[in-house]
Design an enzyme around this catalytic site. Structure first.
Site, PDB file in Angstrom:
ATOM      1  N   ASN A  45      20.607 -52.403 -10.677  1.00 17.61           N
ATOM      2  CA  ASN A  45      19.884 -51.396  -9.894  1.00 17.61           C
ATOM      3  C   ASN A  45      19.289 -50.336 -10.826  1.00 17.61           C
ATOM      4  O   ASN A  45      19.874 -49.985 -11.859  1.00 17.61           O
ATOM      5  CB  ASN A  45      20.735 -50.776  -8.787  1.00 17.61           C
ATOM      6  CG  ASN A  45      22.053 -50.194  -9.238  1.00 17.61           C
ATOM      7  OD1 ASN A  45      22.640 -50.631 -10.219  1.00 17.61           O
ATOM      8  ND2 ASN A  45      22.528 -49.191  -8.515  1.00 17.61           N
ATOM      9  N   GLU A  47      17.702 -46.623 -10.342  1.00 13.73           N
ATOM     10  CA  GLU A  47      17.453 -45.526  -9.390  1.00 13.73           C
ATOM     11  C   GLU A  47      16.333 -44.619  -9.886  1.00 13.73           C
ATOM     12  O   GLU A  47      15.852 -44.736 -11.018  1.00 13.73           O
ATOM     13  CB  GLU A  47      18.753 -44.743  -9.170  1.00 13.73           C
ATOM     14  CG  GLU A  47      19.822 -45.632  -8.550  1.00 13.73           C
ATOM     15  CD  GLU A  47      21.079 -44.901  -8.138  1.00 13.73           C
ATOM     16  OE1 GLU A  47      21.307 -43.750  -8.561  1.00 13.73           O
ATOM     17  OE2 GLU A  47      21.846 -45.497  -7.362  1.00 13.73           O
ATOM     18  N   GLU A  58      19.518 -56.949  -6.863  1.00 10.24           N
ATOM     19  CA  GLU A  58      19.072 -58.271  -6.421  1.00 10.24           C
ATOM     20  C   GLU A  58      17.567 -58.429  -6.597  1.00 10.24           C
ATOM     21  O   GLU A  58      17.070 -59.469  -7.053  1.00 10.24           O
ATOM     22  CB  GLU A  58      19.410 -58.482  -4.935  1.00 10.24           C
ATOM     23  CG  GLU A  58      20.897 -58.470  -4.620  1.00 10.24           C
ATOM     24  CD  GLU A  58      21.429 -57.079  -4.312  1.00 10.24           C
ATOM     25  OE1 GLU A  58      20.976 -56.096  -4.950  1.00 10.24           O
ATOM     26  OE2 GLU A  58      22.298 -56.980  -3.441  1.00 10.24           O
ATOM     27  N   CYS A  92      16.708 -56.446   0.583  1.00  5.37           N
ATOM     28  CA  CYS A  92      16.923 -57.525  -0.397  1.00  5.37           C
ATOM     29  C   CYS A  92      17.108 -58.877   0.291  1.00  5.37           C
ATOM     30  O   CYS A  92      16.659 -59.906  -0.214  1.00  5.37           O
ATOM     31  CB  CYS A  92      18.116 -57.209  -1.290  1.00  5.37           C
ATOM     32  SG  CYS A  92      17.741 -55.915  -2.482  1.00  5.37           S
TER      33      CYS A  92
HETATM   34  N1  THU Z   1      22.278 -51.326  -4.326  1.00  9.27           N
HETATM   35  C1  THU Z   1      22.048 -52.511  -4.970  1.00  9.27           C
HETATM   36  O1  THU Z   1      21.593 -52.530  -6.117  1.00  9.27           O
HETATM   37  N2  THU Z   1      22.300 -53.653  -4.312  1.00  9.27           N
HETATM   38  C2  THU Z   1      22.898 -53.730  -3.091  1.00  9.27           C
HETATM   39  O2  THU Z   1      23.188 -54.815  -2.633  1.00  9.27           O
HETATM   40  C3  THU Z   1      23.153 -52.508  -2.324  1.00  9.27           C
HETATM   41  C4  THU Z   1      22.765 -51.224  -2.971  1.00  9.27           C
HETATM   42  C5  THU Z   1      22.088 -50.080  -5.078  1.00  9.27           C
HETATM   43  C6  THU Z   1      20.927 -49.227  -4.671  1.00  9.27           C
HETATM   44  C7  THU Z   1      21.373 -47.862  -5.162  1.00  9.27           C
HETATM   45  O3  THU Z   1      21.057 -47.722  -6.535  1.00  9.27           O
HETATM   46  C8  THU Z   1      22.887 -47.902  -5.043  1.00  9.27           C
HETATM   47  O4  THU Z   1      23.238 -49.266  -4.931  1.00  9.27           O
HETATM   48  C9  THU Z   1      23.432 -47.120  -3.858  1.00  9.27           C
HETATM   49  O5  THU Z   1      22.775 -47.471  -2.695  1.00  9.27           O
END
Ligand code: THU
Length: 132
Positions: A45, A47, A58, A92
């Protein structure tokens, strides 16, 4: 797909989770896709201070795969920090459904308990995905 592939895929997801950029949520996620030719493509992820621009692990993995010319997938693994199993978010699920079969296995685990992973399918997580 070989017997040990869930573990190998989960380990790859756990490794790339270390690269997550998650200063706001502190929730690091890693994801690994197994392509039809046996390659593993990973993503974390990423941000942003404008929260809505955040990219989930994902989609990072999937977009990296597509950009490298890989469009067919056998499985995906998702791993998150701590004790929580990171089931993919709705966005996703829909993006994965663009390229992956509803039968595709989805392995989900927390970093602390990789061996206690859950195995489900994309179709189970997103029945009746939107299609054009
Ligand atoms: N996030 C993911 O990367 N994948 C998931 O399946 C759920 C959420 C991330 C997005 C954000 O950076 C953090 O988790 C909190 O929502």
């Amino acid at each position: 797909m070989s017997e040990n592939s869930p573990k190998k895929l989960l380990e790859a997801a756990a490794r790339v989770m270390e690269n997550a950029y998650a200063p706001y949520s502190k929730f690091r996620v890693g994801s690994a896709l197994l392509t039809d030719d046996g390659a593993i493509v990973t993503g974390c992820n990423v941000e942003n201070s404008s929260f809505g621009l955040t990219n989930c692990a994902e989609r990072t993995a999937l977009f990296a795969a597509i950009a490298s010319g890989k469009t067919k997938f056998q499985a995906i693994a998702i791993v998150a920090d701590g004790d929580q199993k990171p089931y993919p978010c709705g966005a996703c699920r829909q993006v994965l459904a663009e390229f992956c079969s509803p039968k595709m296995p989805v392995y989900v685990a927390s970093r602390g308990e990789l061996d206690a992973f859950e195995s489900t399918t994309l179709g189970n997580l997103l029945p009746k995905a939107f299609r054009l």
